[in-house]
Design a protein around this motif. Structure first.
Motif, PDB file in Angstrom:
ATOM      1  N   PHE A 133       0.804  -1.229   0.000  1.00  0.00           N
ATOM      2  CA  PHE A 133       0.000   0.000   0.000  1.00  0.00           C
ATOM      3  C   PHE A 133       0.839   1.284   0.000  1.00  0.00           C
ATOM      4  O   PHE A 133       0.303   2.370   0.205  1.00  0.00           O
ATOM      5  CB  PHE A 133      -0.935   0.011   1.217  1.00  0.00           C
ATOM      6  CG  PHE A 133      -2.006  -1.051   1.175  1.00  0.00           C
ATOM      7  CD1 PHE A 133      -2.715  -1.304   0.015  1.00  0.00           C
ATOM      8  CD2 PHE A 133      -2.308  -1.800   2.300  1.00  0.00           C
ATOM      9  CE1 PHE A 133      -3.704  -2.277  -0.027  1.00  0.00           C
ATOM     10  CE2 PHE A 133      -3.294  -2.779   2.277  1.00  0.00           C
ATOM     11  CZ  PHE A 133      -3.991  -3.021   1.104  1.00  0.00           C
ATOM     12  N   LEU A 183      -0.170   4.615  -1.613  1.00  0.00           N
ATOM     13  CA  LEU A 183      -1.353   5.362  -1.150  1.00  0.00           C
ATOM     14  C   LEU A 183      -0.986   6.799  -0.798  1.00  0.00           C
ATOM     15  O   LEU A 183      -1.845   7.687  -0.804  1.00  0.00           O
ATOM     16  CB  LEU A 183      -1.959   4.679   0.095  1.00  0.00           C
ATOM     17  CG  LEU A 183      -2.753   3.390  -0.109  1.00  0.00           C
ATOM     18  CD1 LEU A 183      -3.263   2.872   1.227  1.00  0.00           C
ATOM     19  CD2 LEU A 183      -3.929   3.619  -1.044  1.00  0.00           C
ATOM     20  N   LEU A 207      -2.103   9.749  -2.894  1.00  0.00           N
ATOM     21  CA  LEU A 207      -3.484  10.257  -2.903  1.00  0.00           C
ATOM     22  C   LEU A 207      -3.535  11.658  -2.315  1.00  0.00           C
ATOM     23  O   LEU A 207      -2.845  11.947  -1.330  1.00  0.00           O
ATOM     24  CB  LEU A 207      -4.379   9.321  -2.064  1.00  0.00           C
ATOM     25  CG  LEU A 207      -4.721   7.969  -2.670  1.00  0.00           C
ATOM     26  CD1 LEU A 207      -5.352   7.071  -1.614  1.00  0.00           C
ATOM     27  CD2 LEU A 207      -5.690   8.131  -3.847  1.00  0.00           C
ATOM     28  N   ALA A 220      -8.395 -12.141  17.295  1.00  0.00           N
ATOM     29  CA  ALA A 220      -9.226 -11.390  16.343  1.00  0.00           C
ATOM     30  C   ALA A 220      -9.770 -10.122  16.992  1.00  0.00           C
ATOM     31  O   ALA A 220      -9.868  -9.078  16.335  1.00  0.00           O
ATOM     32  CB  ALA A 220     -10.370 -12.262  15.841  1.00  0.00           C
ATOM     33  N   LEU A 242      -6.991  -7.606  16.991  1.00  0.00           N
ATOM     34  CA  LEU A 242      -6.691  -7.202  15.608  1.00  0.00           C
ATOM     35  C   LEU A 242      -7.747  -6.216  15.102  1.00  0.00           C
ATOM     36  O   LEU A 242      -7.420  -5.181  14.509  1.00  0.00           O
ATOM     37  CB  LEU A 242      -6.648  -8.448  14.709  1.00  0.00           C
ATOM     38  CG  LEU A 242      -5.934  -8.299  13.382  1.00  0.00           C
ATOM     39  CD1 LEU A 242      -4.459  -8.063  13.573  1.00  0.00           C
ATOM     40  CD2 LEU A 242      -6.128  -9.559  12.523  1.00  0.00           C
ATOM     41  N   ALA A 243      -9.010  -6.535  15.386  1.00  0.00           N
ATOM     42  CA  ALA A 243     -10.098  -5.655  14.933  1.00  0.00           C
ATOM     43  C   ALA A 243     -10.003  -4.299  15.622  1.00  0.00           C
ATOM     44  O   ALA A 243     -10.169  -3.256  14.988  1.00  0.00           O
ATOM     45  CB  ALA A 243     -11.448  -6.309  15.223  1.00  0.00           C
ATOM     46  N   LEU A 297      -6.941  -2.425  14.047  1.00  0.00           N
ATOM     47  CA  LEU A 297      -7.004  -2.107  12.612  1.00  0.00           C
ATOM     48  C   LEU A 297      -8.229  -1.268  12.217  1.00  0.00           C
ATOM     49  O   LEU A 297      -8.198  -0.597  11.189  1.00  0.00           O
ATOM     50  CB  LEU A 297      -6.978  -3.389  11.778  1.00  0.00           C
ATOM     51  CG  LEU A 297      -5.664  -4.189  11.838  1.00  0.00           C
ATOM     52  CD1 LEU A 297      -5.718  -5.372  10.881  1.00  0.00           C
ATOM     53  CD2 LEU A 297      -4.456  -3.319  11.501  1.00  0.00           C
ATOM     54  N   ALA A 298      -9.286  -1.320  13.043  1.00  0.00           N
ATOM     55  CA  ALA A 298     -10.475  -0.507  12.720  1.00  0.00           C
ATOM     56  C   ALA A 298     -10.251   0.926  13.202  1.00  0.00           C
ATOM     57  O   ALA A 298     -11.071   1.514  13.912  1.00  0.00           O
ATOM     58  CB  ALA A 298     -11.721  -1.107  13.347  1.00  0.00           C
ATOM     59  N   TYR A 307      -4.607   2.279   7.957  1.00  0.00           N
ATOM     60  CA  TYR A 307      -4.063   2.260   6.594  1.00  0.00           C
ATOM     61  C   TYR A 307      -4.056   3.627   5.914  1.00  0.00           C
ATOM     62  O   TYR A 307      -3.295   3.833   4.965  1.00  0.00           O
ATOM     63  CB  TYR A 307      -4.861   1.293   5.717  1.00  0.00           C
ATOM     64  CG  TYR A 307      -4.727  -0.162   6.097  1.00  0.00           C
ATOM     65  CD1 TYR A 307      -3.600  -0.633   6.752  1.00  0.00           C
ATOM     66  CD2 TYR A 307      -5.727  -1.076   5.798  1.00  0.00           C
ATOM     67  CE1 TYR A 307      -3.477  -1.965   7.117  1.00  0.00           C
ATOM     68  CE2 TYR A 307      -5.609  -2.409   6.148  1.00  0.00           C
ATOM     69  CZ  TYR A 307      -4.485  -2.840   6.809  1.00  0.00           C
ATOM     70  OH  TYR A 307      -4.360  -4.157   7.154  1.00  0.00           O
ATOM     71  N   ALA A 308      -4.943   4.502   6.342  1.00  0.00           N
ATOM     72  CA  ALA A 308      -5.064   5.805   5.666  1.00  0.00           C
ATOM     73  C   ALA A 308      -5.681   6.816   6.634  1.00  0.00           C
ATOM     74  O   ALA A 308      -6.312   6.432   7.613  1.00  0.00           O
ATOM     75  CB  ALA A 308      -5.949   5.657   4.424  1.00  0.00           C
ATOM     76  N   LEU A 358      -9.758   9.731   3.994  1.00  0.00           N
ATOM     77  CA  LEU A 358      -9.605   8.895   2.798  1.00  0.00           C
ATOM     78  C   LEU A 358     -10.228   7.500   2.980  1.00  0.00           C
ATOM     79  O   LEU A 358     -10.195   6.683   2.069  1.00  0.00           O
ATOM     80  CB  LEU A 358      -8.119   8.745   2.450  1.00  0.00           C
ATOM     81  CG  LEU A 358      -7.416  10.024   1.989  1.00  0.00           C
ATOM     82  CD1 LEU A 358      -5.937   9.783   1.770  1.00  0.00           C
ATOM     83  CD2 LEU A 358      -8.055  10.536   0.700  1.00  0.00           C
ATOM     84  N   MET A 359     -10.756   7.246   4.155  1.00  0.00           N
ATOM     85  CA  MET A 359     -11.344   5.927   4.394  1.00  0.00           C
ATOM     86  C   MET A 359     -12.796   5.897   3.913  1.00  0.00           C
ATOM     87  O   MET A 359     -13.406   6.949   3.727  1.00  0.00           O
ATOM     88  CB  MET A 359     -11.287   5.609   5.900  1.00  0.00           C
ATOM     89  CG  MET A 359      -9.890   5.328   6.387  1.00  0.00           C
ATOM     90  SD  MET A 359      -9.661   5.572   8.154  1.00  0.00           S
ATOM     91  CE  MET A 359     -10.856   4.508   8.851  1.00  0.00           C
ATOM     92  N   GLN A 360     -13.335   4.668   3.730  1.00  0.00           N
ATOM     93  CA  GLN A 360     -14.739   4.560   3.339  1.00  0.00           C
ATOM     94  C   GLN A 360     -15.607   4.961   4.534  1.00  0.00           C
ATOM     95  O   GLN A 360     -15.203   4.774   5.687  1.00  0.00           O
ATOM     96  CB  GLN A 360     -15.042   3.144   2.863  1.00  0.00           C
ATOM     97  CG  GLN A 360     -14.395   2.864   1.514  1.00  0.00           C
ATOM     98  CD  GLN A 360     -14.769   1.530   0.918  1.00  0.00           C
ATOM     99  OE1 GLN A 360     -15.486   0.745   1.522  1.00  0.00           O
ATOM    100  NE2 GLN A 360     -14.259   1.273  -0.271  1.00  0.00           N
ATOM    101  N   TRP A 405     -18.166   3.896   6.169  1.00  0.00           N
ATOM    102  CA  TRP A 405     -18.541   3.012   7.276  1.00  0.00           C
ATOM    103  C   TRP A 405     -17.366   2.823   8.245  1.00  0.00           C
ATOM    104  O   TRP A 405     -17.554   2.796   9.465  1.00  0.00           O
ATOM    105  CB  TRP A 405     -19.040   1.651   6.758  1.00  0.00           C
ATOM    106  CG  TRP A 405     -17.968   0.753   6.183  1.00  0.00           C
ATOM    107  CD1 TRP A 405     -17.597   0.671   4.884  1.00  0.00           C
ATOM    108  CD2 TRP A 405     -17.138  -0.158   6.896  1.00  0.00           C
ATOM    109  NE1 TRP A 405     -16.587  -0.236   4.732  1.00  0.00           N
ATOM    110  CE2 TRP A 405     -16.286  -0.775   5.954  1.00  0.00           C
ATOM    111  CE3 TRP A 405     -17.039  -0.542   8.226  1.00  0.00           C
ATOM    112  CZ2 TRP A 405     -15.342  -1.731   6.291  1.00  0.00           C
ATOM    113  CZ3 TRP A 405     -16.093  -1.500   8.580  1.00  0.00           C
ATOM    114  CH2 TRP A 405     -15.257  -2.077   7.623  1.00  0.00           C
ATOM    115  N   LEU A 406     -16.154   2.734   7.678  1.00  0.00           N
ATOM    116  CA  LEU A 406     -14.987   2.553   8.544  1.00  0.00           C
ATOM    117  C   LEU A 406     -14.628   3.865   9.245  1.00  0.00           C
ATOM    118  O   LEU A 406     -14.139   3.859  10.375  1.00  0.00           O
ATOM    119  CB  LEU A 406     -13.800   2.018   7.736  1.00  0.00           C
ATOM    120  CG  LEU A 406     -12.613   1.517   8.552  1.00  0.00           C
ATOM    121  CD1 LEU A 406     -13.000   0.428   9.531  1.00  0.00           C
ATOM    122  CD2 LEU A 406     -11.488   0.996   7.662  1.00  0.00           C
TER     123      LEU A 406
END
Lengths: 262, 255
Positions: free
Chosen positions: B45, B48, B51, B177, B180-181, B184-185, B189-190, B194-196, B198-199
């Protein structure tokens, strides 16, 4: 009953046992379904804007692009989980009891691989369903979906063969479990999660020569653009190559185990 | 706190340290996983940053805080898995019949997780600097290590609570998990913009986003108290919540 029918029955029974075993143990099921689904959700949500990058192939959405990567991750982990389960069987003495039974020894390995194939099929259908539910379109239609599912299932068997050969050779679950990180190394160094041209060096060059990229592209193309015979053929040939090598290694490891008892 | 309580905590931390020395392989997954994710995601990535609206031109700098916290989360989750193994093997029963208070047993586990978190954090940082991540300054480094230690403690409380509830290593995926969730949530990553959508909504209400941003500030810019205190507050809140839940589970567990 003919010898072939007997062998098929053994493979079917052991394959069914393998599937049941995986569904009953969350440690084996989680890597196949939970982690790839979680990563798919986070990566599409977090890096979804990547489709706006110049040079990104035309896709309907980042989710559509990522489905093949998620499938590949899941089937690779299914193959690895199959290897772990076989190693556990060896450690617990279950495999020794099968060796003593009047059945072909290689059906023991094929039974495990039949279970891995079923799990690979399940994983492919799972991610296709997730894609369709969340709006991803399969550009290749029903044929494209069938090709993607078939390639993912076959890939699960070929990776499962690698796991089985290591399990048979070492007989230790901890060693096969140690391959988990390697699965991610191979995945990250392929085009599973991003187009090759937009990856950063040296990952880009490695991905170019990583055979896994061919498999991923074979699964991805029917989803994002439509059925392309060349991509499918390359993916099928790569899977066949990995499968041939892994089955050969499994057969040798099995012979070694039978000859030396460990 | 009585002297014998401190001695028990030190003994439990020593036991965890012994595992590291006698079974060096036990620390490998906790170190390898975040390092592989860091290198892998950086290679995948990395572009990215091209962007419009991306807050840095160095993706390694943007990603390294997430990998440090991921390593801490995995280390904490491993504490829960080890506790579940101790429950299955009957080791915890022996501790429970000792005169040590239950909070002391839990504290020993949590402190050992915090200390172990320094191993993956150091490894990931070393790799990150090798691939060109920015030097965050001494204060930035201090914030990163401190928050990694407290994140590991929080993860240890969360996973110990699950281990005490399920009493089985089968709960391991839930422990891993979950962490991790949580990690990472976030803006992993961005940047948020720039995220969608819902996230974005999830990241806005996820307290771990404040922690990621607090650790990240030194790597992508200057350290500011306004960016630091929300992270401290968020971590303190999560530690208090999961600490209380795991202590409750520890007090309720039957011998």
């Amino acid at each position: 009953m003919s010898r072939l029918a007997t062998n098929l029955r053994v493979v079917g029974t052991l394959g069914m046992r393998s599937v049941r075993q995986t569904f009953r143990r969350p440690q084996l099921m989680a890597p196949i379904v939970v982690f790839p689904t979680l990563l798919l959700a986070i990566q599409t949500g977090g890096a979804g804007s990547a489709v706006d990058l110049p040079g990104f192939p035309p896709v309907q959405s980042f989710l559509q692009f990522m489905l093949a990567g998620a499938m590949m991750q899941s089937v690779m982990l299914a193959g690895n989980s199959g290897g772990i389960a076989l190693a556990v069987d060896i450690e617990m003495g279950f495999t020794d009891r099968l060796f003593a039974a009047p059945i072909s020894r290689f059906t023991i390995v094929l039974g495990r691989l039949a279970g891995t194939a079923a799990l690979g099929l399940f994983a492919a259908l799972w991610f296709l369903a997730i894609g369709l539910i969340f709006g991803a379109e399969i550009e290749g239609g029903v044929l494209g979906a069938l090709i993607a599912v078939a390639l993912a299932t076959a890939a699960a068997v070929s990776i499962g063969g690698v796991g089985s050969s290591i399990a048979l050779r070492t007989g230790r679950a901890s060693i096969v479990q140690g391959l988990f990180p390697l699965v991610f190394v191979v995945l990250f160094l392929s085009t599973a999660f991003f187009p090759e041209d937009l990856m950063v060096e040296p990952a880009r060059t490695i991905a170019k020569y990583n055979p896994l990229s061919l498999v991923v592209e074979g699964i991805r193309e029917p989803i994002i653009t439509g059925v392309n015979a060349a991509d499918v053929l390359w993916a099928a040939l790569t899977i066949a190559g990995i499968m041939a090598v892994s089955l050969l290694l499994s057969a040798r490891a099995l012979r070694h185990r039978l000859a030396t008892g460990g | 706190m009585r002297r014998q309580d401190i001695a028990t905590i030190v003994a439990l931390v020593d036991r965890a340290k012994n595992e590291l020395l006698r079974v060096p392989g036990a620390a490998v997954p906790g170190v390898l996983a975040p390092t592989i994710f860091f290198l892998g995601l950086n290679g995948v990535f990395g572009s990215l940053t091209q962007l419009t609206g991306f807050t840095t031109d160095n993706y390694a700098s943007f990603l390294v805080p997430v990998s440090i916290l991921q390593g801490a989360g995995f280390t904490g989750a491993a504490t829960g898995v080890n506790l579940a193994r101790d429950i299955e093997g009957g080791w915890l029963d022996r501790l429970l019949v000792s005169p040590a208070p239950r909070w002391v047993l839990l504290t020993g586990l949590v402190i050992s997780a915090s200390l172990r978190a320094f191993i993956p954090a150091t490894f990931v940082l070393a790799v990150a600097f090798l691939v060109g991540a920015h030097w965050p300054g001494l204060d930035g480094l201090l914030i990163a290590y401190a928050m990694a230690a407290v994140t590991a403690a929080t993860a240890a409380c969360y996973s110990s609570g699950l281990a005490l509830h399920y009493k089985s290593q089968s709960a391991a995926p839930l422990m891993q998990a979950g962490m991790l969730a949580l990690i990472l949530a976030t803006t992993a990553y961005a940047p948020l913009e720039l995220m969608q959508s819902w996230l974005q909504d999830v990241a806005r209400v996820n307290p771990m986003t404040l922690v990621v941003d607090a650790v990240r500030q030194g790597f992508v810019g200057e350290i500011a108290w306004e960016e630091t205190w929300p992270g401290i507050l968020a971590l303190a809140g999560m530690l208090a919540l999961f600490g209380a839940l795991s202590l409750r589970a520890m007090r309720r567990i039957a011998m």
